[in-house]
Design a protein around this motif. Sequence first.
Motif, PDB file in Angstrom:
ATOM      1  N   GLY A  59      34.186  51.862  26.114  1.00  0.00           N
ATOM      2  CA  GLY A  59      34.866  52.358  27.235  1.00  0.00           C
ATOM      3  C   GLY A  59      35.202  51.601  28.462  1.00  0.00           C
ATOM      4  O   GLY A  59      35.614  51.525  29.348  1.00  0.00           O
ATOM      5  N   TRP A  60      34.122  50.362  28.370  1.00  0.00           N
ATOM      6  CA  TRP A  60      34.054  49.457  29.312  1.00  0.00           C
ATOM      7  C   TRP A  60      35.461  48.648  29.546  1.00  0.00           C
ATOM      8  O   TRP A  60      35.936  48.414  28.422  1.00  0.00           O
ATOM      9  N   ARG A  61      35.746  48.202  30.830  1.00  0.00           N
ATOM     10  CA  ARG A  61      36.752  47.325  31.094  1.00  0.00           C
ATOM     11  C   ARG A  61      36.629  45.980  30.706  1.00  0.00           C
ATOM     12  O   ARG A  61      35.421  45.657  30.684  1.00  0.00           O
ATOM     13  N   VAL A  62      37.690  45.293  30.195  1.00  0.00           N
ATOM     14  CA  VAL A  62      37.611  43.987  29.749  1.00  0.00           C
ATOM     15  C   VAL A  62      38.741  42.990  30.582  1.00  0.00           C
ATOM     16  O   VAL A  62      39.759  43.570  30.482  1.00  0.00           O
ATOM     17  N   GLU A  63      38.107  42.213  31.146  1.00  0.00           N
ATOM     18  CA  GLU A  63      38.810  41.210  32.083  1.00  0.00           C
ATOM     19  C   GLU A  63      38.716  39.867  31.307  1.00  0.00           C
ATOM     20  O   GLU A  63      37.758  39.252  31.174  1.00  0.00           O
ATOM     21  N   ALA A  64      40.103  39.276  31.319  1.00  0.00           N
ATOM     22  CA  ALA A  64      40.146  37.971  31.097  1.00  0.00           C
ATOM     23  C   ALA A  64      40.106  37.115  32.407  1.00  0.00           C
ATOM     24  O   ALA A  64      40.046  37.715  33.431  1.00  0.00           O
ATOM     25  N   GLY A  65      40.067  35.734  32.487  1.00  0.00           N
ATOM     26  CA  GLY A  65      40.191  35.085  33.625  1.00  0.00           C
ATOM     27  C   GLY A  65      41.157  35.248  34.397  1.00  0.00           C
ATOM     28  O   GLY A  65      40.956  35.182  35.804  1.00  0.00           O
ATOM     29  N   ASP A  66      42.271  35.777  34.006  1.00  0.00           N
ATOM     30  CA  ASP A  66      43.636  35.842  35.027  1.00  0.00           C
ATOM     31  C   ASP A  66      44.005  37.570  34.885  1.00  0.00           C
ATOM     32  O   ASP A  66      45.164  37.820  35.123  1.00  0.00           O
ATOM     33  N   GLY A  67      43.134  38.461  34.477  1.00  0.00           N
ATOM     34  CA  GLY A  67      43.455  39.664  34.687  1.00  0.00           C
ATOM     35  C   GLY A  67      42.986  40.703  33.654  1.00  0.00           C
ATOM     36  O   GLY A  67      42.193  40.398  32.558  1.00  0.00           O
ATOM     37  N   HIS A  68      43.354  41.925  33.577  1.00  0.00           N
ATOM     38  CA  HIS A  68      42.641  43.019  32.769  1.00  0.00           C
ATOM     39  C   HIS A  68      43.547  42.984  31.326  1.00  0.00           C
ATOM     40  O   HIS A  68      44.682  42.577  31.133  1.00  0.00           O
ATOM     41  N   VAL A  69      42.555  42.993  30.346  1.00  0.00           N
ATOM     42  CA  VAL A  69      43.045  43.104  28.896  1.00  0.00           C
ATOM     43  C   VAL A  69      42.808  44.207  28.190  1.00  0.00           C
ATOM     44  O   VAL A  69      43.417  44.492  26.971  1.00  0.00           O
ATOM     45  N   GLY A  70      42.053  45.365  28.792  1.00  0.00           N
ATOM     46  CA  GLY A  70      41.707  46.515  27.893  1.00  0.00           C
ATOM     47  C   GLY A  70      40.409  46.879  27.952  1.00  0.00           C
ATOM     48  O   GLY A  70      39.746  46.781  29.190  1.00  0.00           O
ATOM     49  N   GLU A  71      40.025  47.774  26.945  1.00  0.00           N
ATOM     50  CA  GLU A  71      38.765  48.578  27.064  1.00  0.00           C
ATOM     51  C   GLU A  71      38.105  48.309  25.818  1.00  0.00           C
ATOM     52  O   GLU A  71      38.657  48.032  24.564  1.00  0.00           O
TER      53      GLU A  71
END
Length: 117
Positions: free
Chosen positions: A22-34
């Motif tokens: 359930g944690w957020r996942v961020e790429a270097g340039d923005g949100h990509v999912g959970e």
Amino acid sequence: MTDDLWSYGRLCGHVAGTDLTGWRVEAGDGHVGEVDEHADEVGDAFLVLDAGTWIFGKLLIPAGAVTRIDAEERTIHLGMTKEQVEDAPQFLSDKDRADPQYREDVVAYYRTCGPCP
């Protein structure tokens, strides 16, 4: 990314046994999912990313792609761009994931990504 893609880097902030579901996942340039599921076994650690409607299916992210884990914000940061995440190998069943050729393909993909710009 770490040299061993199936292990978390020692400085990323991973604490073994932490439930990352359930944690957020961020790429270097923005949100990509959970995080849909994860494993943190030494030498076989990975995240399964659910990118929602952005990408069809789920993606396999080896632990070595994680650059930082922010426990307070429940956010995982990847050393990849959104485009690199979008092109990442699809997550297959555990049986497929155990296939040596699939694992080699996954490692080959992440080795070409290099550090996030």
